[in-house]
Motif scaffolding. Structure first.
Motif, short mmCIF file in Angstrom:
data_model
loop_
_atom_site.label_atom_id
_atom_site.label_comp_id
_atom_site.label_asym_id
_atom_site.label_seq_id
_atom_site.Cartn_x
_atom_site.Cartn_y
_atom_site.Cartn_z
N TRP A 86 0.80 -1.27 0.16
CA TRP A 86 0.10 0.00 0.05
C TRP A 86 0.97 1.20 -0.13
CZ3 TRP A 86 0.95 2.90 4.22
CH2 TRP A 86 1.53 2.57 5.26
N ASN A 87 2.26 1.08 0.04
CA ASN A 87 3.26 2.41 0.36
C ASN A 87 3.81 2.32 -1.18
OD1 ASN A 87 4.92 4.26 0.65
ND2 ASN A 87 5.91 3.12 2.49
N SER A 88 3.49 3.18 -2.09
CA SER A 88 4.11 3.06 -3.26
C SER A 88 5.70 3.62 -3.21
CB SER A 88 3.36 4.14 -4.19
OG SER A 88 3.32 5.39 -3.73
N SER A 89 6.03 4.20 -2.18
CA SER A 89 7.36 4.58 -1.98
C SER A 89 8.42 3.54 -1.79
CB SER A 89 7.61 5.61 -0.97
OG SER A 89 7.44 5.20 0.36
N LEU A 90 7.95 2.20 -1.70
CA LEU A 90 8.59 1.12 -1.17
C LEU A 90 8.58 0.07 -2.34
CD1 LEU A 90 8.51 0.71 2.56
CD2 LEU A 90 10.23 1.75 1.29
N THR A 91 9.52 -0.88 -2.95
CA THR A 91 9.06 -1.94 -3.54
C THR A 91 9.45 -3.11 -3.06
OG1 THR A 91 11.74 -1.69 -4.26
CG2 THR A 91 10.18 -0.56 -5.75
N GLN A 92 10.44 -3.15 -1.84
CA GLN A 92 10.25 -4.20 -0.94
C GLN A 92 10.14 -3.76 0.62
OE1 GLN A 92 13.72 -6.97 -1.64
NE2 GLN A 92 14.16 -5.82 -3.67
N SER A 93 9.70 -4.82 1.29
CA SER A 93 9.67 -4.72 2.80
C SER A 93 9.70 -6.04 3.45
CB SER A 93 8.50 -3.51 3.22
OG SER A 93 8.62 -3.44 4.58
N LYS A 94 10.54 -6.51 4.12
CA LYS A 94 10.42 -7.50 4.82
C LYS A 94 11.29 -7.55 6.11
CE LYS A 94 14.40 -9.46 2.10
NZ LYS A 94 14.42 -10.59 1.25
N VAL A 95 10.72 -8.43 6.86
CA VAL A 95 11.27 -8.73 8.26
C VAL A 95 12.53 -9.90 8.09
CG1 VAL A 95 11.22 -9.66 10.76
CG2 VAL A 95 9.38 -8.48 9.71
N LEU A 96 13.77 -9.32 8.20
CA LEU A 96 14.85 -10.18 8.20
C LEU A 96 14.99 -11.14 9.28
CD1 LEU A 96 17.71 -7.81 7.14
CD2 LEU A 96 16.29 -9.43 5.48
N GLU A 97 14.80 -10.70 10.52
CA GLU A 97 14.73 -11.72 11.83
C GLU A 97 14.21 -11.06 12.82
OE1 GLU A 97 18.44 -13.58 14.38
OE2 GLU A 97 18.87 -12.11 12.97
N LYS A 98 13.31 -11.84 13.78
CA LYS A 98 12.87 -11.49 14.84
C LYS A 98 13.79 -11.79 16.13
CE LYS A 98 7.92 -11.61 13.15
NZ LYS A 98 6.65 -12.41 13.39
N LEU A 99 14.15 -10.75 16.63
CA LEU A 99 15.20 -10.88 17.64
C LEU A 99 14.70 -11.44 19.12
CD1 LEU A 99 17.51 -8.02 16.89
CD2 LEU A 99 17.62 -10.24 16.23
#
Length: 231
Positions: A86-99
Motif C-alpha cells: 500500500w506504500n508506493s514509495s517502497l518496492t520491498q519490505s520484509k522482516v529479516l529476523e525477529k530478535l
C-alpha cells in the motif's frame, strides 16, 4: 554485533528518538494544517554511526490525525511484510529476523526513478513498546551480514527515529475508545550516493505527505473490509 547487542541498541535508539520527538523547542515549521503538520530541525545522530560525505541531514517530524483506531493504524504500520503493498514509495519490505517478541531487524527498498534517482535500500532495527496510551515503534539502521550493501542499490542510513500512534483528543464512545488517532513519525536519514542534501530536504516533506495519504487510504480500505465481513 550479536543478538543481545542489537536488542540493547534498539532500546537506546527508541528512547533517544522518543526524547527528540517530544522536544518542544528547536523545530522549524514546514507545513501547518488542521489535520497535518510537518516540522524539522538539524539532524542528530544520537551516537549512531554517520555515513561519510552525508551532508547536513535534517530530522523530520510529521503529525497527522487519522480516521481509525489506534490498534488498526498501529497494526497496519507494524505489518512490515505488507507495507510495500500500500506504500508506493517502497518496492520491498520484509522482516529479516525477529530478535525477541518486540524487536525486529527489517529490510526495505525505496522506489527510485532511474536514472534520475537510484533505488535506496536500508536495514532498520526497531523495537515496539507501549507507553501510557501511546503505541511506539522505533530504532535505527545497523550493519548486518544478512543484508550487506550491494551494487544494485544505494545504501541509505536511518538515524534514531520512531512512529507513535495515540488516541486523538476527541470524545470517546461508551467503551472508552475513539475512532480517531494521531500518527506521529520522526525520521532522519542519510540517503547516500550523489543526491544533494538540499534536494533531499525539498523532497522529504512531500514524501511524508504521500506516506500519510497512503496510510489513510489503507485504513479506509481495511475499515471497508471489516464492515463487509460483519454484514
Amino acid at each position: 554485533m550479536d543478538k543481545n547487542e542489537m536488542i540493547e541498541l534498539s532500546k537506546t535508539a527508541l528512547d533517544n528518538a522518543y526524547e527528540l520527538c517530544k522536544r518542544e523547542e528547536g523545530w522549524n515549521v514546514d507545513t501547518a494544517g488542521s489535520d497535518l503538520s510537518i516540522d524539522w530541525r538539524p539532524g542528530d545522530n544520537l551516537g549512531i554511526k554517520v555515513m561519510e560525505n552525508g551532508g547536513d541531514w535534517r530530522a523530520w517530524r510529521v503529525k497527522a490525525e487519522i480516521e481509525g483506531t489506534v490498534d488498526m493504524v498501529y497494526n497496519i504500520v507494524m505489518d512490515v511484510d505488507n507495507i510495500a503493498s500500500w506504500n508506493s514509495s517502497l518496492t520491498q519490505s520484509k522482516v529479516l529476523e525477529k530478535l525477541d517478541d518486540v524487536t525486529q531487524l527489517t529490510y526495505q527498498v525505496t522506489s527510485g526513478q532511474r536514472p534520475i534517482v537510484n533505488h535506496r535500500d536500508f536495514v532498520f532495527l526497531f523495537r515496539k513498546e507501549t507507553r501510557g496510551e501511546e503505541r511506539l515503534a522505533g530504532g535505527c539502521s545497523v550493519d548486518t551480514d544478512l543484508k550487506p550493501p550491494c551494487k544494485e542499490y544505494t545504501r541509505a542510513w536511518q538515524f534514531p527515529g520512531l512512529m507513535i500512534v495515540a488516541p486523538a483528543a476527541a470524545e470517546k464512545d461508551d467503551s472508552g475508545s475513539t475512532d480517531k488517532c494521531v500518527f506521529t513519525w520522526l525520521q532522519q536519514s542519510q540517503y547516500g550516493g550523489m543526491m544533494p542534501v538540499n534536494i533531499l530536504n525539498a523532497v522529504f516533506p512531500i514524501a511524508m505527505k504521500m506516506f500519510v495519504n497512503s496510510l489513510k487510504a489503507e485504513v479506509k480500505r481495511q475499515k471497508k473490509k471489516e464492515k463487509k465481513q460483519k454484514s
